[in-house]
Design a protein around this motif. Structure first.
Motif, mmCIF file in Angstrom:
data_model
loop_
_atom_site.group_PDB
_atom_site.id
_atom_site.type_symbol
_atom_site.label_atom_id
_atom_site.label_comp_id
_atom_site.label_asym_id
_atom_site.label_seq_id
_atom_site.Cartn_x
_atom_site.Cartn_y
_atom_site.Cartn_z
ATOM 1 N N MET A 89 0.840 -1.193 0.000
ATOM 2 C CA MET A 89 0.000 0.000 0.000
ATOM 3 C C MET A 89 0.877 1.246 0.000
ATOM 4 S SD MET A 89 -3.299 0.412 2.427
ATOM 5 C CE MET A 89 -2.627 -0.822 3.511
ATOM 6 N N ALA B 251 1.236 5.653 0.180
ATOM 7 C CA ALA B 251 0.698 6.700 1.058
ATOM 8 C C ALA B 251 -0.694 7.157 0.616
ATOM 9 C CB ALA B 251 1.667 7.873 1.088
ATOM 10 N N VAL C 123 -3.354 4.611 1.493
ATOM 11 C CA VAL C 123 -3.637 4.432 2.910
ATOM 12 C C VAL C 123 -4.399 5.646 3.458
ATOM 13 C CG1 VAL C 123 -1.612 5.382 4.085
ATOM 14 C CG2 VAL C 123 -2.679 3.337 4.951
ATOM 15 N N LEU C 124 -4.104 6.832 2.909
ATOM 16 C CA LEU C 124 -4.835 8.028 3.337
ATOM 17 C C LEU C 124 -6.295 7.933 2.902
ATOM 18 C CD1 LEU C 124 -2.024 10.516 2.468
ATOM 19 C CD2 LEU C 124 -3.276 10.589 4.621
ATOM 20 N N ARG D 281 -8.082 5.244 5.061
ATOM 21 C CA ARG D 281 -8.388 5.675 6.416
ATOM 22 C C ARG D 281 -9.732 6.400 6.449
ATOM 23 N NH1 ARG D 281 -6.785 10.808 9.023
ATOM 24 N NH2 ARG D 281 -7.410 10.614 11.194
ATOM 25 N N ILE E 85 -12.641 3.849 5.751
ATOM 26 C CA ILE E 85 -12.855 2.981 6.919
ATOM 27 C C ILE E 85 -13.579 3.745 8.018
ATOM 28 C CG2 ILE E 85 -11.719 1.853 8.882
ATOM 29 C CD1 ILE E 85 -9.546 0.924 7.103
ATOM 30 N N LYS E 86 -13.090 4.943 8.290
ATOM 31 C CA LYS E 86 -13.675 5.712 9.393
ATOM 32 C C LYS E 86 -15.126 6.062 9.104
ATOM 33 C CE LYS E 86 -11.223 8.770 11.669
ATOM 34 N NZ LYS E 86 -10.161 9.412 12.445
ATOM 35 N N ARG F 204 -17.389 3.008 9.420
ATOM 36 C CA ARG F 204 -17.558 2.594 10.815
ATOM 37 C C ARG F 204 -18.528 3.483 11.574
ATOM 38 N NH1 ARG F 204 -11.475 1.302 12.318
ATOM 39 N NH2 ARG F 204 -11.449 -0.761 11.357
ATOM 40 N N PHE G 192 -6.463 16.682 17.658
ATOM 41 C CA PHE G 192 -6.148 15.455 18.383
ATOM 42 C C PHE G 192 -4.746 14.951 18.082
ATOM 43 C CE2 PHE G 192 -10.769 15.580 18.582
ATOM 44 C CZ PHE G 192 -10.917 15.511 19.953
ATOM 45 N N GLY G 193 -3.995 15.721 17.326
ATOM 46 C CA GLY G 193 -2.572 15.445 17.177
ATOM 47 C C GLY G 193 -2.177 14.518 16.043
ATOM 48 N N PHE G 194 -3.163 13.855 15.441
ATOM 49 C CA PHE G 194 -2.806 12.855 14.421
ATOM 50 C C PHE G 194 -2.143 13.499 13.201
ATOM 51 C CE2 PHE G 194 -3.728 10.046 10.818
ATOM 52 C CZ PHE G 194 -3.150 8.879 11.297
ATOM 53 N N THR H 243 1.260 12.514 10.092
ATOM 54 C CA THR H 243 1.354 12.564 8.633
ATOM 55 C C THR H 243 2.352 13.629 8.165
ATOM 56 O OG1 THR H 243 -0.755 13.702 8.838
ATOM 57 C CG2 THR H 243 -0.800 11.599 7.759
#
Ligand code: ADP
Ligand code: MG
Lengths: 264, 247
Positions: free
Chosen positions: B1, B3, B6-7, B10, B13-14, B17, B82-84, B88
């Motif tokens: 995979m 970058a 995967v971005l 994400r 997926i989020k 969910r 939240f710092g994530f 990246t």
């Protein structure tokens, strides 16, 4: 000895405030170095400049021999644990690591083994499928440490890495970091509030106050030069302030508490 | 995979969910379909303007795409809080890839939302031209990319989520209401007409309406060109703003 981290006349000004004031230092390969200093001394700002997150006002940085202009090469060279949390709470532990692997160009095959390895190191392998939001503050910290080592960096930056960790986990983390230093020649620069942590873990200590390095050397050298018996006394003598965690600013105490509670 | 993948993943997926978010975000389109469909439909049709659902259905789909896309773009504010975002930003990946991956993720998520609304419009009596469905989904994807990128551009400038309602009320809502989504342009007063004609979203609405209903206000060619050019420009703007973001 090969220099892995270098700063020359490194300066950062925020408007009228000089957060980092023309500092010079270097960290040789395989060394664990500590930035020890009170709140607002400029530790995080220095690390942000070294890790390409912040443009210096003036001066030069080098990591793994690369200047700050060689952004991609520098970024491949280091791992970092930030002072504040940086995980995606809505993903599982494993998904956070898969994300990291992809960003760092680790192949799917390699990523699998690497994820196992780093999760075992921080004792989180049995929780890999769990959402990060179900983790305690300490577990999150361990996961961040695991993540920072996934792409086998040559240099590791740890900004107050052990805040919120219990002593047992703290010891374990340092054991692992020291082992990597010995076996892989990992170079580490960490910041800390804990005097005894600097004393125990660091080969060299930089005492930093008001954006300047006010003393440097091994713990013994610093004690000798200040004519004091403990690093704590030396620190007090050099900076006129005490930085035990209990003395940390209210904002900082709140921050670490927020982290311990997982923020969300 | 890599970058970009995967971005993208994400975000998808989020989104998948957060079932509450999917259901919650269907409320507004449903409300609009019912209120406007039942409320105006009869008047509209009595006035000899043809089938209202045929006009309204594409508009509601677009509403859903636009709102979802803006929201996914603006989520960067959360990533920062939240710092994530830092994770990246220190990675050896160009800012453009990060921004573009997020744009594609946002576009995908908003198209999923648009398709769900499409299915609902079928249930309330919308009869599309079936040959136009796949091109329309591609069109919705581009509109989704346009507004995700727009959200990213705005998020790069905003400090916290508190300014989000201001953005919705003073930027997104006007863009939506002035796109001809809810009323036909040919009968609109001149001022409104001018405002809608300088709004790129109008061409997106016309495109989807044309593809699914067969009638264009402008033309397939003009709609596509305006939409693509606007999307490219906003992606560049978003990439430029994102480049300057500080974690
Ligand atoms: N983005 C910023 N804008 C303005 N001032 C800042 C910014 N970041 C840090 N500072 C200031 O720079 C000084 C050094 O901060 P920092 O490097 O975080 O200290 P430390 O990590 O040693 O506690 C502090 O006075 C802090 O308020
Ligand atoms: Mg700090």
């Amino acid at each position: 000895m090969e220099k892995m981290i270098e700063a020359q006349n490194l300066t950062k000004k925020f408007d009228s405030l000089t957060a980092v004031d023309s500092i010079n230092f270097e960290v040789p390969k395989g060394t664990i170095a500590a930035f020890l200093g009170p709140n607002g001394a400029g530790k995080t700002t220095t690390i942000r400049m070294l890790t390409t997150l912040l443009q210096p006002t003036s001066g030069e940085t080098k990591v793994n021999g690369f200047s700050h202009k060689e952004v991609d090469k520098i970024r491949h060279s280091f791992g970092i644990v930030f002072q504040d949390p940086s995980l995606d709470d809505d993903l599982t532990a494993e998904e956070n690591l898969v994300f990291h692997a992809a960003l760092y160009g680790i192949s799917k095959k390699d990523a699998h083994g690497k994820i196992d390895e780093v999760l075992n190191m921080v004792d989180l392998n049995d929780r890999r499928k769990d959402f990060v939001k179900t983790f305690s503050g300490g577990m999150k910290r361990r996961l961040e440490i695991a993540r920072s080592l996934m792409h086998t960096p040559a240099v590791l930056f740890l900004d107050e890495p052990t805040i919120g960790l219990d002593p047992q986990t703290r010891n374990k983390m340092w054991e692992y970091v020291k082992e990597l230093r010995t076996t892989k020649g990992l170079t580490v620069l960490f910041t800390t509030h804990y005097m005894e942590e600097a004393e125990k873990a660091a080969d060299i200590v930089f005492i930093i106050d008001h954006g300047k390095i006010v003393a440097r050397g091994t713990v013994d050298e610093i004690k000798k030069s200040t004519d004091t018996k403990t690093l704590e006394e030396a620190f007090l003598k050099l900076t006129g302030s005490d930085i035990r965690p209990s003395e940390a600013s209210a904002a900082d105490a709140f921050k670490s508490q927020a982290r311990a509670w997982g923020r969300r | 995979m890599n970058a970009l993948q995967v971005l993208w993943r994400r975000q998808v997926i989020k989104y998948l969910r957060s079932r509450s978010r999917i259901i919650g975000s269907l409320g507004q389109p449903l409300l609009f379909l019912l209120v406007f469909g039942l409320g105006f439909g009869k008047i509209f049709e009595a006035a000899g303007q043809g089938s209202y659902i045929k006009l309204l259905a594409p508009g509601i789909m677009i509403m859903s795409v636009v709102f979802t896309a803006i929201f996914t773009g603006i989520e960067i504010i959360w990533d920062r809080q939240f710092g994530f975002l830092k994770e990246t930003l220190v990675a050896p990946v160009s800012r453009f890839s990060i921004m573009f991956g997020k744009t594609l993720g946002g576009a995908t998520v908003s198209v999923i939302q648009g398709v769900i609304v499409f299915i609902i419009t079928l249930l309330v009596g919308f009869h599309p031209i079936w040959a136009g469905v796949v091109p329309a989904i591609i069109g919705l994807f581009i509109i989704g990319a346009l507004f995700s990128a727009f959200g990213i551009a705005l998020a790069s400038k905003l400090k916290d989520m508190q300014s989000f309602p201001i953005v919705m009320n003073f930027v997104v809502m006007p863009l939506f209401f002035l796109s001809g989504s809810l009323f036909p342009l040919n009968t609109a007063p001149t001022v409104l007409k001018i405002l809608t004609e300088i709004n790129p979203l109008t061409y997106g609405v016309d495109l989807i309406r044309g593809l699914l209903g067969g009638v264009y206000q402008f033309s397939l060619g003009l709609d596509s060109i305006v939409l693509l050019v606007a999307t490219a420009l906003v992606i560049l703007w978003g990439a430029y703003s994102f480049k300057k973001i500080e974690a």
